[in-house]
Write a protein that holds these residues in place. Sequence first.
Motif, mmCIF file in Angstrom:
data_model
loop_
_atom_site.group_PDB
_atom_site.id
_atom_site.type_symbol
_atom_site.label_atom_id
_atom_site.label_comp_id
_atom_site.label_asym_id
_atom_site.label_seq_id
_atom_site.Cartn_x
_atom_site.Cartn_y
_atom_site.Cartn_z
ATOM 1 N N GLU A 23 -16.113 8.719 -5.505
ATOM 2 C CA GLU A 23 -17.557 8.927 -5.320
ATOM 3 C C GLU A 23 -17.968 10.336 -5.739
ATOM 4 O O GLU A 23 -19.000 10.525 -6.398
ATOM 5 C CB GLU A 23 -17.950 8.681 -3.863
ATOM 6 C CG GLU A 23 -17.952 7.201 -3.470
ATOM 7 C CD GLU A 23 -18.217 7.014 -1.989
ATOM 8 O OE1 GLU A 23 -18.283 8.051 -1.252
ATOM 9 O OE2 GLU A 23 -18.355 5.861 -1.553
ATOM 10 N N VAL A 43 -23.038 18.639 -2.664
ATOM 11 C CA VAL A 43 -22.129 17.521 -2.438
ATOM 12 C C VAL A 43 -21.473 17.702 -1.084
ATOM 13 O O VAL A 43 -20.898 18.762 -0.800
ATOM 14 C CB VAL A 43 -21.055 17.443 -3.551
ATOM 15 C CG1 VAL A 43 -20.082 16.303 -3.260
ATOM 16 C CG2 VAL A 43 -21.719 17.239 -4.912
ATOM 17 N N HIS A 61 -20.305 11.156 -8.968
ATOM 18 C CA HIS A 61 -21.551 11.909 -8.763
ATOM 19 C C HIS A 61 -21.630 13.113 -9.707
ATOM 20 O O HIS A 61 -22.669 13.346 -10.357
ATOM 21 C CB HIS A 61 -21.643 12.373 -7.309
ATOM 22 C CG HIS A 61 -22.776 13.324 -7.063
ATOM 23 N ND1 HIS A 61 -24.092 12.928 -7.011
ATOM 24 C CD2 HIS A 61 -22.780 14.683 -6.868
ATOM 25 C CE1 HIS A 61 -24.868 13.981 -6.803
ATOM 26 N NE2 HIS A 61 -24.095 15.056 -6.703
#
Length: 321
Positions: free
Chosen positions: A175, A235, A179
């Motif tokens: 993930e 993040v 991203h």
Amino acid sequence: MRSMRIHKGLLIILVAIISSALSAQSQMDSSEIYLLNEKVNLSQDSIIHLLEEKPEVQNELFSFISDSDQSLQETEANRASIKRSQNTLLGLVIICAIIIMTFFFMKSREVKQIKAHRRQEDKLKSMLSRLIPESQVDHLLHNEKVDPVMWKDCAIMFIELDELTPYSSPQHRLEVIDHLFQVAENLFREYELQKIKTSGQQILAVCKKGRLTPVQQVEATMQCAVKLRESLRYVKDPQMSIRVGIGYGDVISGLIGTEKIRFDIWGEDVNIAYRNVQYAAPGKINMSKYVMRSLNKSKYSVEDLGEVEIKEGQTLEMFAV
């Protein structure tokens, strides 16, 4: 033959006159009937006497009846001819209508097939544009190959993601990488860079000259790298750092492989950009001497790394931001 028909016609007329007179007898007395019979006889005698004395009257009468009969036959023939013409015209109209409908049906079908083909082509282009630059997609579709092309004066950037600590799950790791790759692709579009390929946790992109000057190319590439580095702040628990290497120069672009086609670039300046990312510290943007000279020093704090040994007996001058 015609004379016999005419005589029959006259007799029919006389019979009709007599029949009419007889039908009226039921309403008359005997004296009236007698007088009527006398008148009928006189009329018949007068007609016969007239025809005998003046044969030309008989001839005119016969001619009139003959002409009437012929005119009636011609009228019937004309009506039949008109009917045939109308039927023929109607048949032609129906045939033309069928031909027009068939043409429009085939045209509509052809348009649908063209639209379906274009949708498939657009879908294929979209898929290919994820693997190779869009400028090469049309050439590949039409020629089934891409000849090597020299791209002069390109800013070359390698981006590499480094794991600082192991991830708790493969899903979280994927993930984060996905991203950051999506952020990088959005920044490429913003700063007019062209993604060449992704390999593992590494991305290769170039900023071609086009309408930009070399200074603008270097500035756009550096801004893209800085913003990508800053995106890590947003993040959650990234556990990643970014290293970047930037070079500048000419490259050769082309496709390699047969079963699995891959687009790539080659050249000495590509190797220099790769060496810079190899020897970059986590979170740093390394660059060649040419890139450093093209930067606006008022915007960036540039660190001189000096001569870095990249191979035994070979060194490369590097700078970092």
